[in-house]
Design an enzyme around this catalytic site. Sequence first.
Site, PDB file in Angstrom:
ATOM      1  NE  ARG A  86      -2.879   0.419   3.358  1.00  0.00           N
ATOM      2  CZ  ARG A  86      -2.187   0.627   4.484  1.00  0.00           C
ATOM      3  NH1 ARG A  86      -1.453   1.728   4.621  1.00  0.00           N
ATOM      4  NH2 ARG A  86      -2.200  -0.254   5.452  1.00  0.00           N
ATOM      5  CE1 TYR A 120     -17.339  10.558 -15.162  1.00  0.00           C
ATOM      6  CE2 TYR A 120     -16.832  10.543 -12.827  1.00  0.00           C
ATOM      7  CZ  TYR A 120     -17.233   9.885 -13.974  1.00  0.00           C
ATOM      8  OH  TYR A 120     -17.528   8.555 -13.900  1.00  0.00           O
ATOM      9  CG  ASP A 165     -10.521  15.451 -14.392  1.00  0.00           C
ATOM     10  OD1 ASP A 165      -9.834  14.907 -15.287  1.00  0.00           O
ATOM     11  OD2 ASP A 165     -11.507  14.902 -13.861  1.00  0.00           O
ATOM     12  CE  LYS A 179     -13.309   7.385 -17.787  1.00  0.00           C
ATOM     13  NZ  LYS A 179     -13.671   8.652 -17.150  1.00  0.00           N
TER      14      LYS A 179
HETATM   15  C1  LIG Z   1     -14.195   9.014 -15.821  1.00  0.00           C
HETATM   16  C2  LIG Z   1     -13.819  10.303 -15.289  1.00  0.00           C
HETATM   17  C3  LIG Z   1     -13.510  10.471 -13.922  1.00  0.00           C
HETATM   18  C4  LIG Z   1     -13.655   9.341 -12.915  1.00  0.00           C
HETATM   19  O1  LIG Z   1     -12.690   8.369 -13.132  1.00  0.00           O
HETATM   20  P1  LIG Z   1     -12.905   6.791 -12.831  1.00  0.00           P
HETATM   21  O2  LIG Z   1     -11.639   6.197 -13.322  1.00  0.00           O
HETATM   22  O3  LIG Z   1     -14.121   6.359 -13.591  1.00  0.00           O
HETATM   23  O4  LIG Z   1     -13.106   6.651 -11.363  1.00  0.00           O
HETATM   24  C5  LIG Z   1     -13.098  11.724 -13.503  1.00  0.00           C
HETATM   25  N1  LIG Z   1     -12.978  12.762 -14.353  1.00  0.00           N
HETATM   26  C6  LIG Z   1     -13.278  12.644 -15.664  1.00  0.00           C
HETATM   27  C7  LIG Z   1     -13.124  13.832 -16.553  1.00  0.00           C
HETATM   28  C8  LIG Z   1     -13.701  11.420 -16.180  1.00  0.00           C
HETATM   29  O5  LIG Z   1     -14.000  11.325 -17.474  1.00  0.00           O
END
Ligand SMILES: *Cc1c(COP(=O)(O)O)cnc(C)c1O
Length: 385
Positions: free
Chosen positions: A50, A102, A174, A199
């Site tokens: 961890r 998001y 983000d 993604k």
């Molecule tokens: C999918 C997404 C998240 C969340 O991420 P996960 O890997 O699904 O937990 C956060 N920000 C954006 C812009 C996203 O597209």
Amino acid sequence: MKNYKHIESALIHGGVDGDPLTGAVNIPIYQTSTYEQKGLGETSGWEYSRTGNPTRAALEALIAELEKGTAGFAFASGMAAITAILSLFKTSDKLLISSNVYGGTFRVLDKVFNNFGIKYQIVDTSDLKAVEEAFTKDVKAVYIESPANPLLTITDISAVSKLAKQHNALTIVDNTFMTPYLQRPLEHGADIVIHSATKYLAGHSDLVAGLVVVKEDVLAEKIGFLQNSTGGVLGPFDSFLLIRGIKTLGVRMDRHVQNAQQIASALAVHKAVKTLYYPGLSSAQGYAVNQKQAKNGGAMISFELKENYDIKKFFRSLKLITLAESLGGVESLVCHPATMTHASIPYEIRQKVGITDGLIRLSVGIENQDDLITDLFQAIQESEK
Ligand SMILES: *Cc1c(COP(=O)(O)O)cnc(C)c1O
């Protein structure tokens, strides 16, 4: 010393390049929870997975290098990464957030962190005056997405970072939709970069992961502490897969963007399209700002069809493009934000920020662009009332 200058090479050789122990060209999957100590207090530098794992550490070094930061952190999901970052704040602190973020980010703020007295205020961060006016003494951070999800609104990262600094607040970006291949927010003054690596970074819709990068040591220490204390770390196998995905990020993004640019241009002149959001078109909101801070417009497109088209029928008529949550994989995905990715945002707020019930979000994949345009256009035609 790194014997390369460009990000295309860093994607492949960045971080820990191969296995120093055996010369294997890939970092091995260190599938272990713990590490032998020769005697009391005599560790190899690794104590418990961890806290630290060599496969995860290689990934963390890689993303730090790509985002031009000094420290990277890998989490079990984008939301785990976001949760760790929001844990930096305490009761009565307030965050300013972009008016379309998001859905899960909104939800964790509204339904979880709100319970601990951490407040948020939705601001149109593309409007610098609105950002400036929203600063009060309790604002400790500005949280932005650029392009934001799902309306692809562009925020001037360096201008917002400058304002935030003047008010002793952090700027958190983000960067999921752009990746460090297209945009590096730390270079524009941001303090913390977050990714849903699920993604584009992973790129193959086959894992869930989150990443964080910072440049300042004090922040790095705090986030390392939070990562170890809250424990939402990424496992060794997924760390390995993510390193593997990142190696092809450059070629994938080039193709994603090339396809998106063609599709957006085709949709822009289609008689059925009512509104179109794509930051790569010179007519788009924030085009000039995006050109200044990013390599191009990315590969996400949102649009609305005119009233005489039935969107349920549109989704059902697609034959190549898949209806699914998520984005950034090699395959093209389409989604309906109002009932899918952004369903956790109340109807009134969705209407106010423009996430209408007719909005369609397209994650353009790397298939052949003519096949994609053919599929889109036949589905639009089928859906005409
Ligand atoms: C999918 C997404 C998240 C969340 O991420 P996960 O890997 O699904 O937990 C956060 N920000 C954006 C812009 C996203 O597209």
